[in-house]
Write a protein that holds these residues in place. Structure first.
Motif, PDB file in Angstrom:
ATOM      1  N   GLU A   1     -21.070 -31.280 -46.142  1.00 54.87           N
ATOM      2  CA  GLU A   1     -22.096 -30.847 -46.396  1.00 54.87           C
ATOM      3  C   GLU A   1     -22.870 -29.784 -46.233  1.00 54.87           C
ATOM      4  O   GLU A   1     -22.214 -28.893 -45.016  1.00 54.87           O
TER       5      GLU A   1
ATOM      6  N   PRO B   1     -25.240 -27.853 -43.228  1.00 48.96           N
ATOM      7  CA  PRO B   1     -26.080 -28.142 -42.646  1.00 48.96           C
ATOM      8  C   PRO B   1     -26.958 -27.708 -42.443  1.00 48.96           C
ATOM      9  O   PRO B   1     -27.384 -26.820 -42.890  1.00 48.96           O
TER      10      PRO B   1
ATOM     11  N   LYS C   1     -31.362 -36.864 -35.580  1.00 44.94           N
ATOM     12  CA  LYS C   1     -30.466 -35.690 -36.451  1.00 44.94           C
ATOM     13  C   LYS C   1     -29.253 -35.258 -36.270  1.00 44.94           C
ATOM     14  O   LYS C   1     -29.546 -34.358 -34.960  1.00 44.94           O
TER      15      LYS C   1
ATOM     16  N   ALA D   1     -25.603 -33.160 -36.454  1.00 41.83           N
ATOM     17  CA  ALA D   1     -24.225 -32.504 -37.230  1.00 41.83           C
ATOM     18  C   ALA D   1     -22.788 -32.675 -35.680  1.00 41.83           C
ATOM     19  O   ALA D   1     -22.845 -32.025 -34.745  1.00 41.83           O
TER      20      ALA D   1
ATOM     21  N   LYS E   1     -21.045 -42.194 -43.262  1.00 42.17           N
ATOM     22  CA  LYS E   1     -21.765 -41.098 -43.509  1.00 42.17           C
ATOM     23  C   LYS E   1     -22.858 -41.778 -44.287  1.00 42.17           C
ATOM     24  O   LYS E   1     -24.090 -41.843 -44.115  1.00 42.17           O
TER      25      LYS E   1
ATOM     26  N   THR F   1     -24.801 -35.226 -40.597  1.00 40.98           N
ATOM     27  CA  THR F   1     -24.351 -34.333 -41.550  1.00 40.98           C
ATOM     28  C   THR F   1     -22.517 -33.741 -40.777  1.00 40.98           C
ATOM     29  O   THR F   1     -22.508 -33.298 -39.599  1.00 40.98           O
TER      30      THR F   1
END
Length: 461
Positions: free
Chosen positions: A3, A5, A33, A35, A107, A112
């Motif tokens: 994705e 970011p 959240k 990454a 996922k 992310t």
């Protein structure tokens, strides 16, 4: 599919191996959240180049031995050979299935994924291919690589474990440099596949990190299997030509084989990643942290093989969960290194947790440690499996059990109870009161603790 970011995350994890993805999964589960940055494949060394594919090879090796020895059990089997194409297809299928499952799990947690090699460029930022990704917290989880020795170049007939996993044929002869976990496991596989194997270990025993009683038992078992080894003599040099490799040791001894596997341990992958430039302290390449895995710099944490200690996937998992919960203020209990179970998946297997006899005596004193060994010859299921070995218990005299050490077929599956015993500081009497199913190898643990509690059933006083 990666994705695009954003620029603001609660947590940015650099490295998608065992420690990194565990951090990401737990943090996302807690509403963060996240990454997750990975330059190769999600799952890292363990899933793709280490734990999982090597254990698939070891299972294939066990089946080869079963076919070869079937007549011992009255089953007329014949080993017609090893089809490495088929073995590799099976191995790669196991890895592929787990990889797809992990991708789906990540996922599903809305993590992310950022594909590319990241570098720490600030206390709150990682740069990936020119893109700056920021986070309130940064978790370093860049894993490890196969070490070599000064002057020992990898290439041609000189392989690391990653190269060995890709061989499309069984070598006729192998020299394994390093008798630790990785070296012993590959030696076991190749012997089962029909190769001539010699291990060279510079220290006095194989698997030198284990209790010396287990090391000596593994040496006896390997000798019986026809695996040769040379101990206490260090590597000096190697040459290679069309006929194979030619290894010379410091003593002047020489060994020849088709290939050389370099299995001298794994080093932390921290070079040129910007860690020191941002104030993170490194010692011989390892990231130094406090007991809460904080680096002492901003909100930068570290997990897994880059942190000094046991380089094990399950340690990375546990550290990842711990750091995610620590960041969220949940105040989890620090991970005790000695309470982490260890398994060597050779034939025979080794399973251990806690202090060795030597470490316990060093910590408590020679007269304050009690030892008990229970021979698996007295265990019905071990007899059925035709395995030999023993369980060794280490306890503080009049105190709790501080070490459980085992060798024999499939004993790695028993270490879970050993882990509970050591981590809960159980007394022999506590475990002796538990009922273990008969006939199982797990029952041998129960018998050992009955004996240590002074009331042996099938063992002698």
């Amino acid at each position: 599919m990666a994705e695009t970011p954003g620029t603001d995350f609660d947590i940015v994890v650099l490295g998608g191996g065992s420690g990194g993805y565990a951090t990401a999964l737990r943090a996302a589960q807690l509403g963060q959240k996240v990454a997750l940055i990975e330059g190769d494949k999600l799952g890292g060394t363990c899933l793709h180049y280490g734990c999982v594919p090597t254990k698939a090879l070891l299972h294939a090796a066990e089946l080869a031995d079963n076919a070869r020895d079937g007549s011992h059990f009255g089953v007329n089997t014949e080993l017609k050979g090893i089809d490495m194409e088929g073995v590799n297809k099976y191995k790669d299928g196991v890895v592929s299935g787990l990889f797809k499952g992990l991708q789906g799990l990540v996922k599903s947690r809305a993590i992310t994924i950022v594909e590319g090699w990241g570098k720490l460029v600030a206390e709150n930022a990682v740069e990936v291919d020119g893109r700056r990704i920021t986070g309130k917290h940064i978790v370093l989880a860049t894993g490890s690589y196969s070490r070599s020795l000064p002057g020992l170049e990898i290439g041609g007939r000189v392989l690391t474990s990653e190269h060995a996993l890709k061989l499309d044929s069984v070598p006729k002869s192998v020299i394994v440099l390093g008798g630790g976990v990785i070296g012993s496991e590959f030696a076991s596989v190749w012997k089962s596949f029909g190769a001539d194997v010699t291990i060279i270990e510079g220290l006095p025993h194989l698997v030198p990190a284990e209790d010396v009683a287990l090391s000596k038992a593994l040496e006896r078992a390997f000798r019986k299997r026809g695996i040769a080894f040379n101990l206490g003599d260090r590597f000096k040099s190697v040459t290679q030509d069309d006929s194979g490799v030619h290894v010379t040791l410091e003593s002047g001894k020489t060994f020849d084989a088709e290939i050389l596997l370099v299995a001298v341990g794994r080093g932390p992958r921290t070079a040129d990643l910007g860690y020191e430039q941002q104030g993170v302290t490194l010692d011989r390449g390892f990231v130094i942290t406090d007991e809460k895995l904080h680096t002492g710099v901003g909100n930068i944490w570290a997990v897994g093989d880059i942190v000094p200690g046991l380089q094990l996937a399950h340690r990375g998992f546990a550290q990842g969960i711990f750091v995610a919960e620590q960041i969220l203020g949940m105040n989890p209990a620090p991970i005790v290194e000695s309470g982490i179970p260890r398994v060597t998946y050779s034939d025979p297997e080794i399973g251990s947790v806690g202090l060795t006899e030597a470490k316990a005596k060093e910590q408590f004193g020679d007269d304050s440690v009690e030892i008990l060994e229970y021979n698996l010859a007295g265990n019905g299921k071990s007899k059925i499996l035709a395995t030999q070995g023993f369980i060794k218990l280490v306890r503080q005299k009049d105190g709790p059990v501080v070490g459980v050490h085992m060798i024999g077929a499939r004993v790695g599956e028993l270490i879970g109870e050993g882990q509970l015993i050591v981590n809960w500081e159980a007394y022999p009497e506590d475990v002796a009161a538990l009922v273990h199913a008969h006939p199982t190898q797990n029952e041998a643990l129960g018998e050992a603790f009955l004996a240590l509690a002074g009331k042996p059933l099938h063992a002698h006083n």
